[in-house]
Design a protein around this motif. Sequence first.
Motif, PDB file in Angstrom:
ATOM      1  N   ASN A 118      53.637  -7.300  65.127  1.00  0.00           N
ATOM      2  CA  ASN A 118      53.823  -8.751  65.009  1.00  0.00           C
ATOM      3  C   ASN A 118      55.233  -9.176  64.617  1.00  0.00           C
ATOM      4  N   VAL A 119      56.176  -8.234  64.642  1.00  0.00           N
ATOM      5  CA  VAL A 119      57.560  -8.618  64.307  1.00  0.00           C
ATOM      6  C   VAL A 119      58.419  -8.586  65.578  1.00  0.00           C
ATOM      7  N   ASP A 120      59.535  -9.292  65.554  1.00  0.00           N
ATOM      8  CA  ASP A 120      60.461  -9.249  66.694  1.00  0.00           C
ATOM      9  C   ASP A 120      61.495  -8.157  66.508  1.00  0.00           C
ATOM     10  N   GLN A 121      61.814  -7.899  65.242  1.00  0.00           N
ATOM     11  CA  GLN A 121      62.822  -6.884  64.933  1.00  0.00           C
ATOM     12  C   GLN A 121      62.319  -6.010  63.787  1.00  0.00           C
ATOM     13  N   ILE A 122      62.584  -4.705  63.900  1.00  0.00           N
ATOM     14  CA  ILE A 122      62.187  -3.783  62.841  1.00  0.00           C
ATOM     15  C   ILE A 122      63.384  -3.543  61.927  1.00  0.00           C
ATOM     16  N   THR A 123      63.257  -3.970  60.672  1.00  0.00           N
ATOM     17  CA  THR A 123      64.305  -3.741  59.661  1.00  0.00           C
ATOM     18  C   THR A 123      63.890  -2.532  58.816  1.00  0.00           C
ATOM     19  N   THR A 124      64.730  -2.148  57.856  1.00  0.00           N
ATOM     20  CA  THR A 124      64.357  -1.008  57.011  1.00  0.00           C
ATOM     21  C   THR A 124      63.100  -1.315  56.194  1.00  0.00           C
ATOM     22  N   SER A 125      62.945  -2.570  55.766  1.00  0.00           N
ATOM     23  CA  SER A 125      61.744  -2.887  54.974  1.00  0.00           C
ATOM     24  C   SER A 125      60.490  -2.857  55.850  1.00  0.00           C
ATOM     25  N   VAL A 126      60.608  -3.299  57.095  1.00  0.00           N
ATOM     26  CA  VAL A 126      59.466  -3.200  58.021  1.00  0.00           C
ATOM     27  C   VAL A 126      59.144  -1.722  58.276  1.00  0.00           C
ATOM     28  N   LEU A 127      60.187  -0.916  58.472  1.00  0.00           N
ATOM     29  CA  LEU A 127      59.983   0.522  58.701  1.00  0.00           C
ATOM     30  C   LEU A 127      59.277   1.178  57.523  1.00  0.00           C
ATOM     31  N   ALA A 128      59.705   0.833  56.317  1.00  0.00           N
ATOM     32  CA  ALA A 128      59.080   1.409  55.119  1.00  0.00           C
ATOM     33  C   ALA A 128      57.592   1.059  55.088  1.00  0.00           C
ATOM     34  N   GLY A 129      57.269  -0.203  55.357  1.00  0.00           N
ATOM     35  CA  GLY A 129      55.858  -0.621  55.398  1.00  0.00           C
ATOM     36  C   GLY A 129      55.095   0.119  56.479  1.00  0.00           C
ATOM     37  N   ALA A 130      55.753   0.359  57.607  1.00  0.00           N
ATOM     38  CA  ALA A 130      55.103   1.046  58.731  1.00  0.00           C
ATOM     39  C   ALA A 130      54.838   2.517  58.386  1.00  0.00           C
ATOM     40  N   PHE A 131      55.776   3.137  57.675  1.00  0.00           N
ATOM     41  CA  PHE A 131      55.578   4.541  57.241  1.00  0.00           C
ATOM     42  C   PHE A 131      54.383   4.641  56.291  1.00  0.00           C
ATOM     43  N   VAL A 132      54.300   3.692  55.362  1.00  0.00           N
ATOM     44  CA  VAL A 132      53.206   3.696  54.387  1.00  0.00           C
ATOM     45  C   VAL A 132      51.867   3.486  55.095  1.00  0.00           C
ATOM     46  N   GLY A 166      55.356  12.137  51.925  1.00  0.00           N
ATOM     47  CA  GLY A 166      56.664  12.292  51.288  1.00  0.00           C
ATOM     48  C   GLY A 166      57.690  11.351  51.906  1.00  0.00           C
ATOM     49  N   MET A 167      57.662  11.255  53.234  1.00  0.00           N
ATOM     50  CA  MET A 167      58.624  10.375  53.917  1.00  0.00           C
ATOM     51  C   MET A 167      58.312   8.904  53.657  1.00  0.00           C
ATOM     52  N   ALA A 168      57.032   8.566  53.574  1.00  0.00           N
ATOM     53  CA  ALA A 168      56.648   7.174  53.295  1.00  0.00           C
ATOM     54  C   ALA A 168      57.139   6.758  51.907  1.00  0.00           C
ATOM     55  N   ASP A 169      56.955   7.640  50.920  1.00  0.00           N
ATOM     56  CA  ASP A 169      57.412   7.337  49.556  1.00  0.00           C
ATOM     57  C   ASP A 169      58.928   7.160  49.532  1.00  0.00           C
ATOM     58  N   LYS A 170      59.628   8.043  50.228  1.00  0.00           N
ATOM     59  CA  LYS A 170      61.092   7.974  50.279  1.00  0.00           C
ATOM     60  C   LYS A 170      61.540   6.691  50.996  1.00  0.00           C
ATOM     61  N   ALA A 171      60.816   6.336  52.059  1.00  0.00           N
ATOM     62  CA  ALA A 171      61.153   5.138  52.845  1.00  0.00           C
ATOM     63  C   ALA A 171      61.098   3.885  51.975  1.00  0.00           C
ATOM     64  N   VAL A 172      60.069   3.795  51.148  1.00  0.00           N
ATOM     65  CA  VAL A 172      59.917   2.634  50.258  1.00  0.00           C
ATOM     66  C   VAL A 172      61.082   2.581  49.267  1.00  0.00           C
ATOM     67  N   VAL A 181      65.421   9.513  55.157  1.00  0.00           N
ATOM     68  CA  VAL A 181      63.974   9.763  55.229  1.00  0.00           C
ATOM     69  C   VAL A 181      63.715  11.126  55.893  1.00  0.00           C
ATOM     70  N   ILE A 182      64.442  11.411  56.953  1.00  0.00           N
ATOM     71  CA  ILE A 182      64.275  12.689  57.661  1.00  0.00           C
ATOM     72  C   ILE A 182      64.710  13.861  56.775  1.00  0.00           C
ATOM     73  N   GLU A 183      65.800  13.669  56.061  1.00  0.00           N
ATOM     74  CA  GLU A 183      66.278  14.724  55.150  1.00  0.00           C
ATOM     75  C   GLU A 183      65.202  15.035  54.107  1.00  0.00           C
ATOM     76  N   HIS A 184      64.567  13.988  53.586  1.00  0.00           N
ATOM     77  CA  HIS A 184      63.509  14.194  52.595  1.00  0.00           C
ATOM     78  C   HIS A 184      62.273  14.838  53.250  1.00  0.00           C
ATOM     79  N   GLY A 185      61.984  14.438  54.491  1.00  0.00           N
ATOM     80  CA  GLY A 185      60.867  15.047  55.217  1.00  0.00           C
ATOM     81  C   GLY A 185      61.062  16.542  55.377  1.00  0.00           C
ATOM     82  N   ASP A 186      62.287  16.948  55.689  1.00  0.00           N
ATOM     83  CA  ASP A 186      62.600  18.378  55.806  1.00  0.00           C
ATOM     84  C   ASP A 186      62.405  19.085  54.468  1.00  0.00           C
ATOM     85  N   TYR A 187      62.804  18.397  53.395  1.00  0.00           N
ATOM     86  CA  TYR A 187      62.647  18.973  52.051  1.00  0.00           C
ATOM     87  C   TYR A 187      61.155  19.205  51.742  1.00  0.00           C
ATOM     88  N   VAL A 188      60.336  18.182  52.011  1.00  0.00           N
ATOM     89  CA  VAL A 188      58.892  18.308  51.743  1.00  0.00           C
ATOM     90  C   VAL A 188      58.286  19.408  52.634  1.00  0.00           C
TER      91      VAL A 188
END
Length: 216
Positions: A101-115, A139-145, A161-168
Amino acid sequence: MDMKYIDASLLKTAFLAGAKGLDAKKEWINELNVFPVPDGDTGTNMTMTIMSAAREVAAVQEPTMENLAKAISSGSLRGARGNSGVILSQLFRGFTKEIKNVDQITTSVLAGAFVRATDTAYKAVMKPKEGTILTVARGMADKAVEIAGETEDIIEFAQKVIEHGDYVLNQTPEMLPVLKQAGVVDSGGQGLMQVLKGALDGLMGKEVDLSVETEA
């Protein structure tokens, strides 16, 4: 390169690049597959799942968030194979519910989408096991937020987020003894990382072959 948002056309590119990123590594991911059974098909199953969605995404001529979300969600659910494929399709289902339902994906939208992606996938598994693709996604969702509050730059956000995903992912053998015994990380988690790394390549404009056979 400062990127403040992802529009529909860029989302299409990123998703197809992510699908190709997984496809390119599927045999390697198969070799990591020891949990829940060492049947060597995680890479194949996840690839069949995402390529089913990629075919529908590739067929979208005039991308909008809504029609891409539908193509990603329904295509991956239809093509879901095996445990890892089903979980991947659920991650996509949750992710697309947040962006449709959004026109543009921002970092805050991405964080919500990961969660939302992670919550949807956890709910879909009767007995979620830590040390798997679910743990990596969480792990990536928590980092994204955490990062969404620090940067509006999509590329910086995605890299962290990807760097943290690799760590997890690298911690998964400590959570599942069968992985430690085999000396491997979780294959489903590795597959998820390949999707995100491919998508980041697409966002950064790296040369990626995005051609997808539109016939199954």
